[in-house]
Write a protein that holds these residues in place. Structure first.
Motif, PDB file in Angstrom:
ATOM      1  N   THR A 176       0.769  -1.203  -0.051  1.00 44.76           N
ATOM      2  CA  THR A 176       0.012   0.010  -0.127  1.00 44.76           C
ATOM      3  C   THR A 176       0.843   1.306   0.076  1.00 44.76           C
ATOM      4  OG1 THR A 176      -1.922  -1.032   1.015  1.00 44.76           O
ATOM      5  CG2 THR A 176      -1.533   1.285   1.336  1.00 44.76           C
ATOM      6  N   LYS A 177       1.938   1.265   0.871  1.00 45.12           N
ATOM      7  CA  LYS A 177       2.809   2.442   1.118  1.00 45.12           C
ATOM      8  C   LYS A 177       3.578   2.647  -0.201  1.00 45.12           C
ATOM      9  CE  LYS A 177       3.586   2.796   5.845  1.00 45.12           C
ATOM     10  NZ  LYS A 177       4.334   2.715   7.019  1.00 45.12           N
ATOM     11  N   GLY A 178       4.043   1.495  -1.011  1.00 44.39           N
ATOM     12  CA  GLY A 178       4.588   1.714  -2.202  1.00 44.39           C
ATOM     13  C   GLY A 178       3.786   2.277  -3.479  1.00 44.39           C
ATOM     14  N   ILE A 179       2.559   2.043  -3.320  1.00 45.58           N
ATOM     15  CA  ILE A 179       1.710   2.201  -4.451  1.00 45.58           C
ATOM     16  C   ILE A 179       1.338   3.662  -4.225  1.00 45.58           C
ATOM     17  CG2 ILE A 179      -0.981   2.218  -5.288  1.00 45.58           C
ATOM     18  CD1 ILE A 179      -0.494  -1.069  -4.778  1.00 45.58           C
ATOM     19  N   GLN A 180       0.973   4.100  -3.020  1.00 43.60           N
ATOM     20  CA  GLN A 180       0.495   5.325  -3.018  1.00 43.60           C
ATOM     21  C   GLN A 180       1.647   6.296  -2.704  1.00 43.60           C
ATOM     22  OE1 GLN A 180      -3.764   4.404  -0.808  1.00 43.60           O
ATOM     23  NE2 GLN A 180      -2.200   5.278   0.698  1.00 43.60           N
ATOM     24  N   GLY A 181       2.915   5.912  -2.495  1.00 42.95           N
ATOM     25  CA  GLY A 181       3.989   6.969  -2.234  1.00 42.95           C
ATOM     26  C   GLY A 181       4.054   7.658  -1.003  1.00 42.95           C
ATOM     27  N   ASP A 182       5.276   8.251  -0.965  1.00 44.22           N
ATOM     28  CA  ASP A 182       5.469   8.853   0.398  1.00 44.22           C
ATOM     29  C   ASP A 182       5.466  10.732   0.205  1.00 44.22           C
ATOM     30  OD1 ASP A 182       6.723   6.571   1.725  1.00 44.22           O
ATOM     31  OD2 ASP A 182       8.115   6.522   0.182  1.00 44.22           O
ATOM     32  N   ASP A 183       4.700  10.924  -0.492  1.00 42.37           N
ATOM     33  CA  ASP A 183       4.543  12.559  -0.667  1.00 42.37           C
ATOM     34  C   ASP A 183       3.557  12.900   0.570  1.00 42.37           C
ATOM     35  OD1 ASP A 183       4.308  15.233  -2.594  1.00 42.37           O
ATOM     36  OD2 ASP A 183       2.505  14.923  -1.475  1.00 42.37           O
ATOM     37  N   PRO A 184       3.693  13.835   1.415  1.00 39.24           N
ATOM     38  CA  PRO A 184       3.079  14.171   2.391  1.00 39.24           C
ATOM     39  C   PRO A 184       1.477  14.420   2.397  1.00 39.24           C
ATOM     40  CG  PRO A 184       4.432  15.788   2.405  1.00 39.24           C
ATOM     41  CD  PRO A 184       4.844  14.714   1.398  1.00 39.24           C
ATOM     42  N   ARG A 185       1.289  14.837   1.015  1.00 35.26           N
ATOM     43  CA  ARG A 185      -0.005  15.427   0.489  1.00 35.26           C
ATOM     44  C   ARG A 185      -0.905  14.612  -0.299  1.00 35.26           C
ATOM     45  NH1 ARG A 185      -1.809  21.587  -0.820  1.00 35.26           N
ATOM     46  NH2 ARG A 185      -3.837  21.455  -1.033  1.00 35.26           N
ATOM     47  N   TYR A 186      -0.008  14.099  -1.448  1.00 34.93           N
ATOM     48  CA  TYR A 186      -0.822  13.618  -2.481  1.00 34.93           C
ATOM     49  C   TYR A 186      -0.311  12.014  -2.549  1.00 34.93           C
ATOM     50  CZ  TYR A 186      -1.922  18.344  -4.088  1.00 34.93           C
ATOM     51  OH  TYR A 186      -2.102  19.534  -4.159  1.00 34.93           O
ATOM     52  N   TRP A 187      -1.090  11.209  -3.320  1.00 41.55           N
ATOM     53  CA  TRP A 187      -1.045   9.957  -3.592  1.00 41.55           C
ATOM     54  C   TRP A 187      -0.389   9.797  -4.953  1.00 41.55           C
ATOM     55  CZ3 TRP A 187      -6.645   7.875  -1.854  1.00 41.55           C
ATOM     56  CH2 TRP A 187      -6.363   7.602  -0.251  1.00 41.55           C
ATOM     57  N   ALA A 350       1.140  21.766 -11.423  1.00 43.00           N
ATOM     58  CA  ALA A 350       2.461  22.095 -11.068  1.00 43.00           C
ATOM     59  C   ALA A 350       2.715  22.008  -9.704  1.00 43.00           C
ATOM     60  CB  ALA A 350       2.784  23.362 -11.343  1.00 43.00           C
ATOM     61  N   GLN A 351       1.440  21.771  -8.929  1.00 44.30           N
ATOM     62  CA  GLN A 351       1.485  21.792  -7.425  1.00 44.30           C
ATOM     63  C   GLN A 351       1.743  20.147  -7.245  1.00 44.30           C
ATOM     64  OE1 GLN A 351      -1.039  23.956  -4.872  1.00 44.30           O
ATOM     65  NE2 GLN A 351      -1.233  22.274  -3.573  1.00 44.30           N
ATOM     66  N   VAL A 352       1.497  19.126  -7.978  1.00 43.93           N
ATOM     67  CA  VAL A 352       1.439  17.897  -7.763  1.00 43.93           C
ATOM     68  C   VAL A 352       2.828  17.056  -8.317  1.00 43.93           C
ATOM     69  CG1 VAL A 352       0.316  15.470  -7.929  1.00 43.93           C
ATOM     70  CG2 VAL A 352      -0.931  17.498  -7.850  1.00 43.93           C
ATOM     71  N   ALA A 353       3.822  16.610  -7.516  1.00 45.44           N
ATOM     72  CA  ALA A 353       4.876  16.214  -8.040  1.00 45.44           C
ATOM     73  C   ALA A 353       4.783  15.149  -8.854  1.00 45.44           C
ATOM     74  CB  ALA A 353       5.901  15.863  -6.750  1.00 45.44           C
ATOM     75  N   TYR A 354       3.830  14.148  -8.767  1.00 48.25           N
ATOM     76  CA  TYR A 354       3.595  12.826  -9.378  1.00 48.25           C
ATOM     77  C   TYR A 354       3.401  13.228 -10.989  1.00 48.25           C
ATOM     78  CZ  TYR A 354       4.046  10.705  -5.122  1.00 48.25           C
ATOM     79  OH  TYR A 354       4.266  10.082  -3.803  1.00 48.25           O
ATOM     80  N   THR A 355       2.643  14.643 -11.251  1.00 47.87           N
ATOM     81  CA  THR A 355       2.421  14.812 -12.515  1.00 47.87           C
ATOM     82  C   THR A 355       3.593  15.152 -13.390  1.00 47.87           C
ATOM     83  OG1 THR A 355       2.514  17.229 -11.990  1.00 47.87           O
ATOM     84  CG2 THR A 355       0.211  16.170 -11.771  1.00 47.87           C
ATOM     85  N   ARG A 356       4.642  14.939 -12.716  1.00 50.24           N
ATOM     86  CA  ARG A 356       6.156  15.003 -13.838  1.00 50.24           C
ATOM     87  C   ARG A 356       6.351  13.517 -14.356  1.00 50.24           C
ATOM     88  NH1 ARG A 356       9.593  18.142  -9.215  1.00 50.24           N
ATOM     89  NH2 ARG A 356       8.176  19.865  -8.658  1.00 50.24           N
ATOM     90  N   ILE A 357       5.690  12.479 -13.792  1.00 53.57           N
ATOM     91  CA  ILE A 357       5.882  11.238 -14.207  1.00 53.57           C
ATOM     92  C   ILE A 357       5.219  11.260 -15.886  1.00 53.57           C
ATOM     93  CG2 ILE A 357       5.351   8.709 -14.073  1.00 53.57           C
ATOM     94  CD1 ILE A 357       5.299   9.554 -11.003  1.00 53.57           C
TER      95      ILE A 357
END
Length: 735
Positions: A176-187, A350-357
């Motif tokens: 679960t943690k791997g799928i959702q990631g470690d960003d404090p705000r977003y999954w 731009a606020q969501v780091a995962y959008t760079r993927i």
């Protein structure tokens, strides 16, 4: 050097170069679009803006075009990101990273590694959702599978990490943690757990009831789900087909009373495919579809997987009949909207780091060395050495002139219903040939027709016989497994099982092939590639070396070849008790595990015990210490032990901590796993392994008071390499 399992040190940002972005001020039309507002305020605002049709659309299609809200989409992800739709020749084929079946992932006993596997799947889901060549919307991933493998006859045994609640829960938290990631705000992606709960019989699952008391629910069947929700921070799940004590799980009050109110599981709440009609036609618990949908929505269900139901008409009909109110729909869709916010889909990209993927120019991640390396490590660490008489393994390459590889499984990496196309797949035969090179003759025979296998064996220095089950049971896809009325087709062999069909036997017919080959050449290695335990009593008694692994791993062959030739020292451990006989198991329909099921309560000697697995080296345990010999009911103690590699090869040891309650006033298991650590040791090296134990983790569920209780009692701490291999013990007093 491998890290201890509880370090959880590898974060998505470190793995993929992502960093958090500062808050972005954005132009917003509605309050729900403002990322600086509290989540509850945003959800409440959006609900006020929706028409009834749009609210229903959020349940059915998960999007609201008028307000620019797009569905996050979904995909299977218990061990690979997988889709069910047919390939589109106009689009690029999708071949995501495929890990070993969940059963094999559990056998790694390495939650840090499983977290990395989850990070791979979450990353690939983002890539598929955002790269211009795919745009597949796959941000809700149906996994981890968190049910317990209480019986090896269960057709979906391969979808469980194992029979122990603590181990399975620990692995579910990691994935679960791997799928959702470690960003404090977003999954990175949203994990949706399957299947709540006690879903471990297949043939009659659409109408059967799993019957057991509330204490077993709290202490056993629900534990992995509770851990994934409370520790892993998952919020979404799929309800199981079966009933619990006569009430179908799809509309069981426990979904609201426990999962939502106690554990925070208030995201996407989904039915399983076809489950709504089962309430009427199979369980016969409600009379109409309107009754079924009304009851489910009132409990918080907000996603329905159906076959042809006109959900909008059914919901509107339930409202017209006053079985359902619009406010019930408002409450249900709350979790879906919250999921959109957690995924960053209502915020400026731009606020969501995962959008760079998945930006233009980024290569396909499943072809990257990073993802391949994780797949290979999972495959390697999942291999269990079941037998190694007189150190028959590993084999030395320089002394070999010829090898015979026998069995159809040697040239297959078999898919299951929850795997799809892979970037590549390494078979055992292919990997052995690559390992030994052209100077060694490698002869292959699929079977012994015309004495081909025996003749190949006679002329070989040693033989590798690869046997196992067919994960698809003779079908090519999940649709072929079911009849039109929803019943399931039997498997060609009684020892096989799959979704919808439980096993009738634990014998494996291909053991006859092992006997024929062994008679021709005693230098035989058996590789059992299986989704289940098998009663391989003859093989265990006669063949010098046995390895176990599971299906679907794209690095399956490479991992086996690495182990056979000593390039990798195996340290996988079984996560399920392997019985010697089917007669040692209670009836499949008996869900009260206290009647002799799993290592917790079994009385018969097993073929292989829970936690079992051998190594090419040896380990010595010493100096067991407790940080405190007496702790209060709310206290924590640390169990510490020295482990030394006394052999000549580097390798991993899986240190396992069990507890016993010798003076308990209530019924307790014979022993229970409460901690473990997979630790790497060089020859002669000693490490101190520390495992924390909270007194509250030793609590039992009091049905009279409806709460957890910690006894004042002596608790024995047992440390060793398997449930039957206890090396040291000390007693701790809870007072």
């Amino acid at each position: 050097m491998r890290k201890k399992t509880y370090a959880y040190s590898l974060v998505v940002g470190a793995l993929f170069g992502l960093t958090a972005s500062p808050p972005v001020q954005a132009q917003t039309t509605y309050p729900f679009q403002n990322p600086n507002l509290a989540t509850e305020s945003r959800v409440a605002n959006l609900i006020t803006l929706l028409t009834l049709d749009e609210k229903i659309r959020l349940i059915t299609d998960f999007d609201v075009p008028r307000l620019g809200i797009k569905s996050p989409g979904n995909a299977e992800a218990i061990h690979q990101v997988k889709f069910y739709d047919r390939p589109d020749p106009a689009k690029k084929p999708i071949k995501t990273t495929s890990f070993a079946q969940v059963y094999g992932m559990g056998e790694t006993w390495n939650p840090d590694l499983i977290k990395r596997a989850g990070a791979v799947m979450g990353y690939e889901a983002r890539y598929l959702s955002q790269h211009k060549d795919y745009l597949r919307n796959t941000l809700v991933l149906w996994g981890p599978a968190s049910d317990l493998a209480r019986d090896p006859r269960w057709g979906r045994n391969d979808e469980s990490f194992g029979e122990d609640p603590f181990l399975t829960g620990t692995m579910a938290v990691a994935l679960t943690k791997g799928i959702q990631g470690d960003d404090p705000r977003y999954w990175q992606a949203a994990a949706l757990l399957k299947h709540v709960f006690a879903n471990s019989n297949e043939t009659t699952r659409a109408r059967s009831s799993s019957d057991f008391d509330i204490r077993l629910m709290r202490e056993y069947y629900s534990v992995p789900f509770r851990m994934a929700f409370t520790e892993g921070k998952a919020e979404s799940y799929m309800a199981a087909y079966n009933a619990w004590n006569g009430v179908p799980m799809t509309i069981h009050p426990v979904l609201k009373d426990v999962l939502a109110k106690e554990w925070g599981a208030t995201g996407i709440v989904s039915s399983d495919a076809g489950a709504m009609s089962h309430l009427v036609n199979q369980h016969k618990y409600v009379k109409t579809n309107r009754d079924a949908y009304a009851a489910a929505i009132k409990l918080g269900m907000n996603q329905f997987l159906t076959f042809g139901d006109s959900i909008p008409n059914i919901i509107k009909g339930a409202i017209a009949d006053k079985k359902l109110a619009e406010t019930d729909i408002d409450a249900a869709i709350h979790g879906k909207i919250k999921t959109l916010i957690k995924l960053g889909l209502l915020d400026p990209p731009a606020q969501v780091a995962y959008t760079r993927i998945g930006q233009p120019g980024e290569p396909e991640p499943w072809l990257s060395e990073k993802h391949k390396a994780v797949a290979r490590q999972v495959a390697q660490e999942s291999v269990v050495l079941l037998k190694n008489e007189r150190d028959f393994l590993p084999r030395t390459k320089g002394a070999i002139k010829s090898i015979a590889v026998i069995g159809p499984r040697a040239v297959q990496v078999s898919p299951d219903f929850y795997s799809g196309p892979t970037p590549y797949a390494s078979t055992v035969l292919q990997a052995i040939k690559e390992k030994v090179g052209p100077s060694v003759t490698v002869n292959y025979a699929a079977d012994n027709e015309g004495q081909v296998a025996v003749n190949a064996a006679k002329s070989a220095d040693f033989v590798v016989v690869v046997i196992g089950n067919d994960p698809m049971c003779g079908t090519t896809n999940i649709g072929e497994a079911f009849n039109r009325d929803g019943s399931t087709k039997p498997c060609p062999e009684n020892g096989d099982g799959r979704e919808g069909r439980d096993r009738q036997s634990m014998d494996i017919p291909s053991e006859d092939l092992v006997k024929e080959v062994f008679a021709a050449n005693a230098n035989t290695i058996v590789v059992l590639v299986s989704s289940f335990p098998y009663t391989i009593n003859w093989t265990q008694a006669h063949v010098p070396a046995i390895l176990h692994t599971t299906h679907t791993a794209q690095e399956q062959g490479s991992a086996i070849a690495d182990v056979i030739f000593g390039d990798y020292n195996p340290a996988g451990r079984l996560t399920q008790t392997w019985p010697k006989s089917l007669a040692h198991l209670p009836p499949l329909s008996d869900y009260d595990i206290r009647h002799g099921r799993t290592y917790l309560y079994a009385s018969e000697e097993p073929l292989y015990p829970f936690g079992y697995g051998l190594s090419y080296t040896n380990f010595a345990y010493s100096d067991l210490k407790l940080s405190a010999e007496t702790i209060p009911k709310n206290g924590t103690a640390t169990v510490q032990v020295k482990v030394k590699n006394t052999g000549s090869r580097a390798g991993d040891e899986v240190v396992q901590l069990y507890v016993q309650h010798p003076q308990s006033t209530i019924s307790r298991p014979k022993k229970e796993l409460k901690g473990f650590s997979r630790v790497f040791l060089k020859p002669g090296e000693t490490k101190i392994v520390s495992v924390p134990v909270k007194a509250e983790s030793l609590a039992w569920w009091n049905e009279k008071t409806n709460q957890w209780e910690v006894e004042e009692e002596p608790v024995v701490m047992l440390v060793g390499g398997a449930s039957n291999d206890i090396r040291l013990q000390k007693t701790m007093l809870i007072k």
